[in-house]
Scaffold this active site. Structure first.
Site, PDB file in Angstrom:
ATOM      1  N   THR A  44     -21.936  87.283  17.383  1.00 28.71           N
ATOM      2  CA  THR A  44     -20.929  87.657  16.390  1.00 28.71           C
ATOM      3  C   THR A  44     -21.252  87.026  15.035  1.00 28.71           C
ATOM      4  O   THR A  44     -21.143  87.678  13.987  1.00 28.71           O
ATOM      5  CB  THR A  44     -19.532  87.221  16.865  1.00 28.71           C
TER       6      THR A  44
ATOM      7  N   ARG B 230     -31.102  91.123  20.717  1.00 32.30           N
ATOM      8  CA  ARG B 230     -31.456  91.570  22.068  1.00 32.30           C
ATOM      9  C   ARG B 230     -30.496  92.669  22.523  1.00 32.30           C
ATOM     10  O   ARG B 230     -29.410  92.828  21.977  1.00 32.30           O
ATOM     11  CB  ARG B 230     -31.376  90.394  23.057  1.00 32.30           C
TER      12      ARG B 230
ATOM     13  N   LYS C 203     -19.315  87.543  31.502  1.00 32.45           N
ATOM     14  CA  LYS C 203     -19.396  87.494  30.044  1.00 32.45           C
ATOM     15  C   LYS C 203     -18.841  88.737  29.361  1.00 32.45           C
ATOM     16  O   LYS C 203     -18.344  88.687  28.251  1.00 32.45           O
ATOM     17  CB  LYS C 203     -20.852  87.304  29.616  1.00 32.45           C
TER      18      LYS C 203
ATOM     19  N   ALA D 169     -32.724  83.176  28.240  1.00 35.36           N
ATOM     20  CA  ALA D 169     -33.225  82.040  27.460  1.00 35.36           C
ATOM     21  C   ALA D 169     -33.440  80.786  28.299  1.00 35.36           C
ATOM     22  O   ALA D 169     -34.052  79.837  27.825  1.00 35.36           O
ATOM     23  CB  ALA D 169     -32.271  81.723  26.317  1.00 35.36           C
TER      24      ALA D 169
ATOM     25  N   PHE E 190     -28.560  80.830  23.866  1.00 34.05           N
ATOM     26  CA  PHE E 190     -28.067  79.473  24.079  1.00 34.05           C
ATOM     27  C   PHE E 190     -28.269  78.617  22.831  1.00 34.05           C
ATOM     28  O   PHE E 190     -28.027  79.076  21.730  1.00 34.05           O
ATOM     29  CB  PHE E 190     -28.682  78.864  25.338  1.00 34.05           C
TER      30      PHE E 190
ATOM     31  N   PHE F 208     -11.620  79.697  14.399  1.00 34.18           N
ATOM     32  CA  PHE F 208     -10.564  80.301  15.213  1.00 34.18           C
ATOM     33  C   PHE F 208      -9.208  79.937  14.616  1.00 34.18           C
ATOM     34  O   PHE F 208      -9.073  78.929  13.918  1.00 34.18           O
ATOM     35  CB  PHE F 208     -10.660  79.807  16.659  1.00 34.18           C
TER      36      PHE F 208
ATOM     37  N   TRP G 268     -15.577  87.424  12.683  1.00 30.67           N
ATOM     38  CA  TRP G 268     -14.821  88.098  13.749  1.00 30.67           C
ATOM     39  C   TRP G 268     -13.543  88.715  13.175  1.00 30.67           C
ATOM     40  O   TRP G 268     -13.210  89.851  13.478  1.00 30.67           O
ATOM     41  CB  TRP G 268     -14.469  87.110  14.853  1.00 30.67           C
TER      42      TRP G 268
END
Length: 557
Positions: free
Chosen positions: A73, A94, A105, A274, A302, A382, A410
């Site tokens: 994101t 990816r 996920k 990864a 990661f 957030f 986001w």
């Protein structure tokens, strides 16, 4: 009430893919369309002369936690922000694996107002790249068993030493270990085997480290499938497999062009894990981006100790790439998690806990500086983050001489990342980055491992099991010691123990054995237990996914 990622995606107006291509100077004749909003890009668009002076930005993160960091994101949001401030930027990512989509996920196309579209297509099959990789991988597996059964094993393969399993793009724990060839002489030779998830396939890793189709074919021919009774390696080319495997990859070799919510170019290609592979999109896709855009934003799976290190040591050395800046994504919630705060309490303001978790961020900043590249910290904001908590991160970064900015992609898309984009632009154009890999491929296997363990993980020492020591001797004997290393370890700690959070010290990395990816071109030292075939959680995401009579899909996130 917040809209879900899927609701935001559905409410967005997509542009025909020819319009997105036009932004990159690609003519409609050069597109290989997959419907109205997706296209394959031919490799002829890669032009080394056009890559000069372009800027490559890597996005990595602090050590992952259950709270999540939002690296994809942030990558998409940063690309939106760069375009907002007048930079011609593309994001290169990816492709999602179906396993996580249906598992824990969920989808991997970004989130909120920083997504790539069409989100549903990208998360479900897309252009069939994973299916082609799966078929190429399993073709080789079939040829191995057919050789032993029908061709009387003229290559003298020891069935007990075959290391090539089968793959499927689904989380399926019951297939991790299987016995094949049962049912009598007509069914083949019984032996133990198993399945990995497609993202863990060496064909996937090989695709992402290849320069073109012929290079991919040669590399797939070099895959070691097992050993003879005399411990000599057996490679795919000895089974005459590489030609047919490459034929299946004819279209897969081409990167996929899609778009962000704000109509900016996004190139998606490949999807290696990864923790067992390099965890980053293909060299081809990255060079495609650098040939067509002025800035390329890309991510590696990661944190800096896994995907980040592998991007910088493996992909950059193989692809002759030089990043101009690295963005480290951090969240207030994750920092508090590294201080030992339970997940249920992460939304409660706790500046002290943030400060206690900051050593983890400090280590990842240090890691990027080891590569002589300028880091920029992106605080993925957030609603529950307090001003005091955010200020603690700003103060910490300032004390280290590192620029930090909020990332609000986001919630706000490019408008929420303009300040971050400006900071990244300044870092990339400062001339202060002088990318230097951590090690030379010609170093010995142990020296390469120990350099990573000490400098990047912060380990005190490295121990090798008896099996690992024997394997090192074998690799030295058969000439594989000059390959780079791709250490497989937990993503949840800088160490090989997932329980050691924050910034542990004084620990020992234990290498219990090695895998080999001779086709892709790396050795895999394994520290701890690494899952190559995940299982579904007790309540998989698949239970929430549905489709109606009109073809409308719900439940993706």
């Amino acid at each position: 009430m917040h809209l879900t990622d899927q609701e935001i995606a559905k409410a967005s107006t997509m542009r025909p893919i020819r319009e997105i291509a036009a932004k990159l100077g690609i003519s409609e004749d050069d597109l290989r369309p997959y419907g109205k909003y997706v296209a394959k890009l031919p490799l002829k668009l890669i032009d080394k002369s056009k890559m000069e002076g372009k800027k490559l930005i890597l996005v990595t993160a602090i050590t992952p936690t259950a709270a999540g960091e939002g690296k994809t994101t942030a990558s998409i949001g940063l690309t939106e922000g760069l375009n907002k401030i007048g930079v011609k930027a593309a994001v290169v990512l990816r492709e999602p694996s179906l396993g996580p989509v249906f598992g824990m996920k969920g989808g991997a196309a970004g989130g909120g107002y920083s997504q790539v579209l069409p989100m549903e297509s990208i998360n479900l099959h897309f252009t069939g790249d994973f299916a082609a990789i799966e078929k190429a991988h399993n073709l080789l597996a079939a040829l191995i068993d057919n050789h032993i059964h029908s061709q009387k094993n003229t290559l003298n393969i020891d069935p007990r030493k075959i290391i090539w399993k089968r793959v499927m793009d689904m989380n399926e724990r019951v297939l991790r270990d299987v016995v094949i060839g049962l049912g009598g002489p007509a069914q083949g030779v019984p032996r133990e085997s198993g399945f990995d998830i497609t993202a863990a396939s060496e064909v996937m890793a090989t695709l992402c480290l290849s320069n073109d189709l012929m290079d991919l074919k040669e590399k797939m021919g070099n895959i070691i499938i097992g050993y003879t009774y005399q411990d000599e390696p057996v490679r795919a080319y000895q089974l005459k497999a590489q030609g047919a495997m490459a034929a299946l990859m004819k279209h897969t070799i081409m990167p996929n062009l899609v778009q962000t919510i704000e109509g900016n170019p996004a190139i998606l290609h490949g999807g290696p894990f990864a923790n067992i592979a390099q965890g980053t999109n293909s060299i081809i896709a990255t060079k495609m981006g650098l040939s067509l855009a002025d800035y390329v934003v890309t991510e590696a799976g990661f944190a800096s100790d896994l995907g980040g290190e592998k991007f910088l040591d493996l992909k950059c050395q193989y692809g002759n790439l030089k990043p101009d800046a690295v963005v480290i994504v951090a969240t207030i919630r994750a920092l508090k998690s590294h201080a030992g705060i339970p997940v249920a309490d992460l939304k409660i303001p706790n500046p002290k806990a943030v400060i206690d978790g900051l050593p983890n961020l400090g280590k990842h900043i240090e890691n990027i500086k080891h590569f002589m590249v300028v880091p920029v910290v992106a605080i993925n904001k957030f609603a529950t983050d307090s001003d005091e908590e955010i200020q603690a991160v700003f103060d910490f970064c300032q004390s280290l001489g590192v620029k930090a900015e909020l990332s609000e992609g986001w919630e706000k898309g490019g408008e929420g990342t303009k300040e971050l984009a400006q900071a990244v632009k300044e870092a990339a154009e400062s001339g202060k980055s002088n990318f230097t890999p951590l090690y030379d491929f010609n170093w010995g296997i142990e020296q390469k491992i120990e350099t990573i363990a000490r400098k990047i993980y912060g380990a005190a020492e490295v121990e090798y099991s008896l099996k690992a020591k024997q394997q090192i001797k074998l690799f030295n004997k058969i000439g594989l010691d000059k390959l780079p290393v791709c250490i497989a370890k937990t993503q949840y700690s800088l160490s090989d123990d997932p329980k050691l959070i924050n910034r542990p010290s004084g620990f020992t990395i234990k290498i219990r054995e090695f895998d080999i990816a001779a086709g892709a071109g790396f050795i895999i030292p394994i520290a701890g237990t690494i899952m190559r075939m995940p299982g579904l959680p007790a309540k998989p995401a698949a239970e929430n996914i549905d489709i109606d009579a009109d073809g409308n899909i719900t439940g993706l996130f």
